[in-house]
Design an enzyme around this catalytic site. Structure first.
Site, PDB file in Angstrom:
ATOM      1  N   TYR A  73      -6.918  -4.449  14.024  1.00 24.57           N
ATOM      2  CA  TYR A  73      -7.563  -3.143  14.086  1.00 24.57           C
ATOM      3  C   TYR A  73      -8.961  -2.737  14.859  1.00 24.57           C
ATOM      4  O   TYR A  73      -9.540  -2.237  15.854  1.00 24.57           O
ATOM      5  CB  TYR A  73      -8.166  -2.251  12.825  1.00 24.57           C
ATOM      6  CG  TYR A  73      -6.464  -2.150  12.256  1.00 24.57           C
ATOM      7  CD1 TYR A  73      -4.943  -1.047  12.638  1.00 24.57           C
ATOM      8  CD2 TYR A  73      -6.510  -1.532  11.226  1.00 24.57           C
ATOM      9  CE1 TYR A  73      -4.271  -0.593  12.464  1.00 24.57           C
ATOM     10  CE2 TYR A  73      -4.973  -1.464  10.316  1.00 24.57           C
ATOM     11  CZ  TYR A  73      -4.212  -0.853  10.320  1.00 24.57           C
ATOM     12  OH  TYR A  73      -2.750  -0.542  10.128  1.00 24.57           O
ATOM     13  N   ILE A  74      -9.358  -3.752  13.776  1.00 27.28           N
ATOM     14  CA  ILE A  74     -10.844  -3.877  15.035  1.00 27.28           C
ATOM     15  C   ILE A  74     -10.886  -4.206  16.589  1.00 27.28           C
ATOM     16  O   ILE A  74     -11.742  -3.847  16.791  1.00 27.28           O
ATOM     17  CB  ILE A  74     -12.192  -5.483  13.857  1.00 27.28           C
ATOM     18  CG1 ILE A  74     -11.819  -4.551  12.992  1.00 27.28           C
ATOM     19  CG2 ILE A  74     -13.774  -5.779  14.674  1.00 27.28           C
ATOM     20  CD1 ILE A  74     -12.380  -5.818  11.414  1.00 27.28           C
ATOM     21  N   LYS A  77     -11.188  -1.288  18.750  1.00 24.21           N
ATOM     22  CA  LYS A  77     -11.339  -0.593  18.075  1.00 24.21           C
ATOM     23  C   LYS A  77     -12.770  -1.276  19.371  1.00 24.21           C
ATOM     24  O   LYS A  77     -13.670  -0.373  20.452  1.00 24.21           O
ATOM     25  CB  LYS A  77     -11.972  -0.249  16.854  1.00 24.21           C
ATOM     26  CG  LYS A  77     -11.828   0.259  16.128  1.00 24.21           C
ATOM     27  CD  LYS A  77     -12.197   0.294  14.814  1.00 24.21           C
ATOM     28  CE  LYS A  77     -11.240   0.841  13.850  1.00 24.21           C
ATOM     29  NZ  LYS A  77     -11.276   0.737  12.671  1.00 24.21           N
ATOM     30  N   GLN A 121     -15.272  -1.701   7.997  1.00 19.79           N
ATOM     31  CA  GLN A 121     -13.742  -1.824   8.181  1.00 19.79           C
ATOM     32  C   GLN A 121     -13.144  -2.137   6.643  1.00 19.79           C
ATOM     33  O   GLN A 121     -12.749  -3.022   5.497  1.00 19.79           O
ATOM     34  CB  GLN A 121     -13.326  -3.112   8.785  1.00 19.79           C
ATOM     35  CG  GLN A 121     -12.020  -3.280   8.656  1.00 19.79           C
ATOM     36  CD  GLN A 121     -11.020  -2.241   9.529  1.00 19.79           C
ATOM     37  OE1 GLN A 121     -12.379  -1.982  10.489  1.00 19.79           O
ATOM     38  NE2 GLN A 121      -9.910  -1.713   9.726  1.00 19.79           N
ATOM     39  N   ASP A 146     -17.316   7.261  10.118  1.00 18.68           N
ATOM     40  CA  ASP A 146     -15.924   7.498   9.770  1.00 18.68           C
ATOM     41  C   ASP A 146     -15.955   8.035   8.363  1.00 18.68           C
ATOM     42  O   ASP A 146     -14.531   8.900   8.726  1.00 18.68           O
ATOM     43  CB  ASP A 146     -15.738   6.205   8.891  1.00 18.68           C
ATOM     44  CG  ASP A 146     -14.558   4.860   9.686  1.00 18.68           C
ATOM     45  OD1 ASP A 146     -13.940   5.514  10.980  1.00 18.68           O
ATOM     46  OD2 ASP A 146     -15.349   3.748   9.016  1.00 18.68           O
ATOM     47  N   ARG A 194      -3.003  12.238  -0.515  1.00 16.75           N
ATOM     48  CA  ARG A 194      -4.230  12.917  -1.275  1.00 16.75           C
ATOM     49  C   ARG A 194      -5.915  11.373  -1.207  1.00 16.75           C
ATOM     50  O   ARG A 194      -6.651  11.397  -1.640  1.00 16.75           O
ATOM     51  CB  ARG A 194      -4.567  13.906  -2.504  1.00 16.75           C
ATOM     52  CG  ARG A 194      -4.192  12.550  -4.138  1.00 16.75           C
ATOM     53  CD  ARG A 194      -4.462  13.451  -4.597  1.00 16.75           C
ATOM     54  NE  ARG A 194      -3.579  12.399  -6.405  1.00 16.75           N
ATOM     55  CZ  ARG A 194      -3.671  12.675  -6.963  1.00 16.75           C
ATOM     56  NH1 ARG A 194      -3.609  13.844  -7.475  1.00 16.75           N
ATOM     57  NH2 ARG A 194      -2.896  11.570  -8.214  1.00 16.75           N
ATOM     58  N   GLY A 294       2.171   5.119  18.952  1.00 18.57           N
ATOM     59  CA  GLY A 294       1.473   5.608  19.876  1.00 18.57           C
ATOM     60  C   GLY A 294       1.509   6.914  19.372  1.00 18.57           C
ATOM     61  O   GLY A 294       1.843   8.113  20.216  1.00 18.57           O
ATOM     62  N   GLY A 297      -2.310   6.419  15.670  1.00 17.56           N
ATOM     63  CA  GLY A 297      -3.254   5.179  16.321  1.00 17.56           C
ATOM     64  C   GLY A 297      -3.785   5.662  16.890  1.00 17.56           C
ATOM     65  O   GLY A 297      -5.228   5.203  16.144  1.00 17.56           O
TER      66      GLY A 297
HETATM   67  P1  NDP Z   1      -2.624   5.470   0.274  1.00 23.66           P
HETATM   68  O1  NDP Z   1      -1.984   4.998  -0.303  1.00 23.66           O
HETATM   69  O2  NDP Z   1      -4.301   5.278   0.149  1.00 23.66           O
HETATM   70  O3  NDP Z   1      -2.796   7.181  -0.581  1.00 23.66           O
HETATM   71  C1  NDP Z   1      -1.281   7.046  -0.516  1.00 23.66           C
HETATM   72  C2  NDP Z   1      -0.588   8.890  -0.111  1.00 23.66           C
HETATM   73  O4  NDP Z   1       0.229   9.191  -1.151  1.00 23.66           O
HETATM   74  C3  NDP Z   1      -1.798   8.658  -1.864  1.00 23.66           C
HETATM   75  O5  NDP Z   1      -1.993   9.454  -2.003  1.00 23.66           O
HETATM   76  C4  NDP Z   1      -0.342   8.578  -2.865  1.00 23.66           C
HETATM   77  O6  NDP Z   1      -0.371   9.723  -4.130  1.00 23.66           O
HETATM   78  C5  NDP Z   1       0.378   9.652  -2.019  1.00 23.66           C
HETATM   79  N1  NDP Z   1       2.332   8.938  -2.145  1.00 23.66           N
HETATM   80  C6  NDP Z   1       2.575   7.602  -2.025  1.00 23.66           C
HETATM   81  N2  NDP Z   1       3.641   7.683  -2.636  1.00 23.66           N
HETATM   82  C7  NDP Z   1       4.724   9.184  -2.836  1.00 23.66           C
HETATM   83  C8  NDP Z   1       5.799   9.133  -3.260  1.00 23.66           C
HETATM   84  N3  NDP Z   1       6.607   9.135  -2.955  1.00 23.66           N
HETATM   85  N4  NDP Z   1       6.009  10.651  -2.793  1.00 23.66           N
HETATM   86  C9  NDP Z   1       4.431  11.868  -3.069  1.00 23.66           C
HETATM   87  N5  NDP Z   1       3.116  11.523  -2.894  1.00 23.66           N
HETATM   88  C10 NDP Z   1       3.018   9.810  -2.116  1.00 23.66           C
HETATM   89  O7  NDP Z   1      -3.020   5.403   1.581  1.00 23.66           O
HETATM   90  P2  NDP Z   1      -3.501   6.260   2.802  1.00 23.66           P
HETATM   91  O8  NDP Z   1      -3.977   7.477   3.387  1.00 23.66           O
HETATM   92  O9  NDP Z   1      -5.185   5.445   3.534  1.00 23.66           O
HETATM   93  O10 NDP Z   1      -2.574   5.527   4.220  1.00 23.66           O
HETATM   94  C11 NDP Z   1      -1.381   6.443   4.610  1.00 23.66           C
HETATM   95  C12 NDP Z   1      -0.536   6.380   5.197  1.00 23.66           C
HETATM   96  O11 NDP Z   1      -1.774   6.209   6.983  1.00 23.66           O
HETATM   97  C13 NDP Z   1      -0.929   4.445   5.279  1.00 23.66           C
HETATM   98  O12 NDP Z   1       0.880   3.957   5.894  1.00 23.66           O
HETATM   99  C14 NDP Z   1      -1.697   4.138   6.647  1.00 23.66           C
HETATM  100  O13 NDP Z   1      -1.108   2.635   6.820  1.00 23.66           O
HETATM  101  C15 NDP Z   1      -1.423   5.237   6.970  1.00 23.66           C
HETATM  102  N6  NDP Z   1      -2.923   5.636   8.120  1.00 23.66           N
HETATM  103  C16 NDP Z   1      -2.980   4.651   9.270  1.00 23.66           C
HETATM  104  C17 NDP Z   1      -4.040   5.493   9.752  1.00 23.66           C
HETATM  105  C18 NDP Z   1      -4.071   5.590  11.613  1.00 23.66           C
HETATM  106  O14 NDP Z   1      -5.350   5.343  12.627  1.00 23.66           O
HETATM  107  N7  NDP Z   1      -2.276   5.640  12.275  1.00 23.66           N
HETATM  108  C19 NDP Z   1      -5.045   5.187   9.227  1.00 23.66           C
HETATM  109  C20 NDP Z   1      -5.515   5.500   7.986  1.00 23.66           C
HETATM  110  C21 NDP Z   1      -3.952   5.257   7.037  1.00 23.66           C
HETATM  111  P3  NDP Z   1      -1.270   9.570  -5.352  1.00 23.66           P
HETATM  112  O15 NDP Z   1      -2.514   9.685  -5.157  1.00 23.66           O
HETATM  113  O16 NDP Z   1      -1.143  10.068  -6.427  1.00 23.66           O
HETATM  114  O17 NDP Z   1      -1.507   7.857  -5.311  1.00 23.66           O
END
Ligand code: NDP
Length: 322
Positions: A73-74, A77, A121, A146, A194, A294, A297
């Site tokens: 990722y870095i 960027k 990061q 960020d 969330r 694509g 991200g």
């Molecule tokens: P987290 O693990 O911090 O949060 C995941 C969230 O999804 C939590 O709120 C969790 O609920 C919820 N969740 C997990 N399982 C379920 C389920 N079965 N049903 C309903 N809700 C569920 O992840 P991130 O927010 O950091 O990242 C989410 C995704 O986005 C990942 O795949 C990550 O790789 C991707 N991502 C992509 C980025 C990009 O640039 N495209 C940047 C950042 C992240 P609870 O709060 O109750 O645990």
């Protein structure tokens, strides 16, 4: 868009009727939109440079440890920054660093006038006990590109969108939604997840852009039912291909933030990247759909660059005022 059975959508030059079972979602390309954003930023940076004799926006990416995924990722960027003309620096502290050492580094960079954007990061790859929130909150709100500090998150949650840095992934999602031409105002929006980085700020952005927003998480009952209500669906849950096409409301705008690695023997390295949405079935139901990879991200990286340029512009304005 919704409920209009005669609406035509276009994909690859083929027009299809909404309501027709053969409907294929329009692909919302993050690669293309990110390229356009970066071209615009490059022009802005050139203008800044010529007006302020060689001044360059400065970005520092502070890493603790050496995770492979973070390194990847870095590097994307740093590459984007170089393309645009942003002076980006990567500082890597060893995973043996203490929390105080990390904090001292952050505070030093807060004082450096050549640094306009500073990101830590995540996740931290540390051998020691680290309070991640303490460290992200130590970043000056003026350089927090960020948008993860309490100050910026608080302003966003109050709807003070012009006075804060918007977190990059949700901001990128909003840009992609804007590309569809669908206004979120008055729409039923559903966010799955969330987290501080994706789901929570996505809720805020949709809300202050006047959508009616439901946030789902791991304790939500009957997720398919919630998803089925969404005219705009943003998914950031980190569960490979969990959201199925059958759950999705016909014609919905579907934005997939998920990045998941799943085994695939046919690929070099034995794995491939998929989103949180099952793409093949979702494309039969959604009106608009982002691909993985694509989609979101590249937009996340582009929005980081945009925030850095905004921060540098604010810095220059503050200097010319004094
Ligand atoms: P987290 O693990 O911090 O949060 C995941 C969230 O999804 C939590 O709120 C969790 O609920 C919820 N969740 C997990 N399982 C379920 C389920 N079965 N049903 C309903 N809700 C569920 O992840 P991130 O927010 O950091 O990242 C989410 C995704 O986005 C990942 O795949 C990550 O790789 C991707 N991502 C992509 C980025 C990009 O640039 N495209 C940047 C950042 C992240 P609870 O709060 O109750 O645990």
């Amino acid at each position: 868009m919704f409920g209009l059975s005669r609406l035509s959508l276009r994909l690859g030059g083929v027009s299809r009727r909404h309501g027709d079972r053969r409907l294929i979602a329009t692909v919302v390309s993050g690669n293309k939109t990110a390229r356009q954003v970066k071209q615009r930023l490059q022009v802005q940076v050139e203008q800044i440079q010529s007006r302020f004799s060689g001044f360059r926006p400065g970005l520092v990416v502070l890493q603790v440890g050496d995770r492979d995924d973070s390194n990847l990722y870095i590097s994307s960027k740093l590459k984007a920054a170089a393309e645009i003309g942003i002076n980006a620096k990567h500082i890597r502290l060893p995973s043996s660093s203490s929390q105080d050492e990390v904090l001292r580094t952050v505070l030093g960079l807060n004082e450096d006038p050549e640094v306009h954007g500073l990101i830590v990061q995540l996740p931290l790859d540390s051998d020691r006990l680290m309070d991640q929130d303490l460290i992200t909150n130590a970043v000056s709100p003026l350089k927090d590109v960020d948008g993860l500090s309490c100050v910026n998150a608080g302003r966003l949650s109050r709807g003070e969108l012009r006075d804060c840095f918007l977190p990059c992934t949700p901001q990128g999602c909003m840009e992609l939604i804007a590309q569809t031409g669908v206004s979120v105002a008055g729409k039923q929006a559903v966010v799955i997840g969330r987290s501080k980085i994706v789901g929570a700020p996505m809720h805020d952005l949709l809300l202050w852009n006047h959508a009616t927003v439901t946030v789902c998480h791991s304790r939500t009952r009957d997720l398919p039912d919630q998803v089925g209500r969404a005219e705009v669906l943003v998914v950031g849950m980190g569960r490979a291909e969990m959201v199925r096409g059958e759950w999705i409301r016909e014609g919905a705008v579907v934005i997939d933030c998920g990045i998941n690695h799943v085994p695939d023997d046919s690929r070099p390295g034995g794995k491939r990247v998929v989103g949180d949405v099952h793409y093949a079935s979702a494309s039969q139901r959604a009106g608009f759909l982002t691909p993985v990879p694509g989609g979101v991200g590249p937009m996340t990286v582009a929005m980081l660059m945009q925030n850095t340029v905004i921060s540098a512009q604010r810095f220059l304005q503050s200097q010319t005022r004094t």
